[in-house]
Design a protein around this motif. Structure first.
Motif, short mmCIF file in Angstrom:
data_model
loop_
_atom_site.label_atom_id
_atom_site.label_comp_id
_atom_site.label_asym_id
_atom_site.label_seq_id
_atom_site.Cartn_x
_atom_site.Cartn_y
_atom_site.Cartn_z
N HIS A 1 -85.08 65.45 -81.85
CA HIS A 1 -86.57 64.78 -81.98
C HIS A 1 -87.53 65.79 -81.21
N LYS A 2 -87.00 66.87 -80.49
CA LYS A 2 -87.95 67.51 -79.72
C LYS A 2 -88.03 68.76 -80.47
N ILE A 3 -87.68 69.20 -81.53
CA ILE A 3 -87.93 70.41 -82.23
C ILE A 3 -88.99 70.07 -83.30
N SER A 4 -89.46 71.14 -84.09
CA SER A 4 -90.51 70.89 -85.05
C SER A 4 -89.60 70.03 -86.37
N ALA A 5 -90.42 69.03 -86.91
CA ALA A 5 -89.80 68.44 -88.23
C ALA A 5 -89.73 69.32 -89.18
N ASP A 6 -90.56 70.31 -89.02
CA ASP A 6 -90.17 71.39 -90.29
C ASP A 6 -88.85 72.08 -90.18
N ASN A 7 -88.25 71.93 -89.09
CA ASN A 7 -86.80 72.33 -88.82
C ASN A 7 -85.70 71.60 -89.45
N VAL A 8 -85.98 70.46 -90.03
CA VAL A 8 -85.11 69.77 -90.55
C VAL A 8 -85.34 69.41 -91.61
N GLU A 9 -84.73 70.11 -92.75
CA GLU A 9 -84.65 69.90 -93.93
C GLU A 9 -83.58 69.28 -94.75
N VAL A 10 -84.01 68.23 -95.74
CA VAL A 10 -83.16 67.39 -96.42
C VAL A 10 -83.43 67.55 -97.61
#
Length: 227
Positions: free
Chosen positions: A95-104
């Motif tokens: 949750h501390k990293i950019s949401a853009d770093n989480v790709e689904v």
């Protein structure tokens, strides 16, 4: 509102909370202000970290990818409602990293997850051959504290017994098969042999005793029948 402005607003909130805390006299009010202060401090730290990561990427966009290596996500939990199949991936500090770093990404019978630059690593997971088709347009992700939640929208409200078709096939292979034309006595004998082979000493004594008594009754012509 960009990150810089968000950080300024949080810093201003923190200053005002500190000022209010100094003026507060009642313990309950002080406790409430302290709780809010900790919440704002945590949010501010996350935004500052996010800004630092953004600055590093802008300085060298390929640096994060070069520094990170990829590990497989092998542990997960899943649940379901009438409309969704939910997959829970525990990833500390995600949750501390950019949401853009989480790709689904979703297809009708699969989904894949790629979490980039988390704790110096990329985290990857791919699930193929989902048990039933999903609606890829209405499926999505949620990022929670230390967790990524993958929401797969069902095409129908049918209950899923397992997550993938492969798991279903594996379970079916474990089930005993029955031949309708086979001799029932032979099937029973096979079951008894299996129980005997896997049982403890007490179980073996019980089966031996029952078998001996049955044979003696047959010899005496006193075979029992159930009514």
């Amino acid at each position: 509102m960009d990150l810089t402005e968000q950080i300024k607003q949080l810093e201003a909130d923190l200053l005002e909370l500190g000022s209010l805390l100094e003026k507060a006299e009642r313990k309950r009010v002080q406790d409430l202000l302290k709780q809010e202060q900790k919440k704002v401090e945590k949010e501010l730290a996350a935004k500052r970290q996010q800004k630092e990561q953004q600055a590093r990427k802008e300085a060298d966009p390929s640096a994060a990818t070069k520094a990170a290596y990829t590990v497989k996500i092998t542990s997960y939990a899943w649940d379901q409602s009438d409309k969704f199949v939910k997959i829970y991936l525990a990833l500390k500090d995600v949750h501390k990293i950019s949401a853009d770093n989480v790709e689904v990404k979703f297809t009708e019978r699969s989904f894949s997850v790629l979490v980039k630059d988390l704790d110096g690593k990329n985290h990857e997971m791919t699930v193929l051959n989902l048990l039933y088709p999903i609606n890829e347009q209405d499926s999505y992700k949620k990022i929670k504290t230390d967790m990524v939640l993958v929401m797969c929208k069902k095409q129908s409200t049918k209950k899923w017994d397992c997550l993938t078709a492969v798991e279903k096939q594996s379970k079916e292979k474990e089930k005993p098969s029955f031949d309708e034309n086979a001799d029932p006595g032979e099937g029973l004998m096979n079951v008894l042999k299996k129980i005997y082979a896997e049982g403890d000493d007490e179980m073996k004594r019980t089966i031996n005793k029952a078998w001996t008594e049955s044979q003696e009754k047959k010899l005496r012509g006193e075979e029992m029948m159930d009514y």
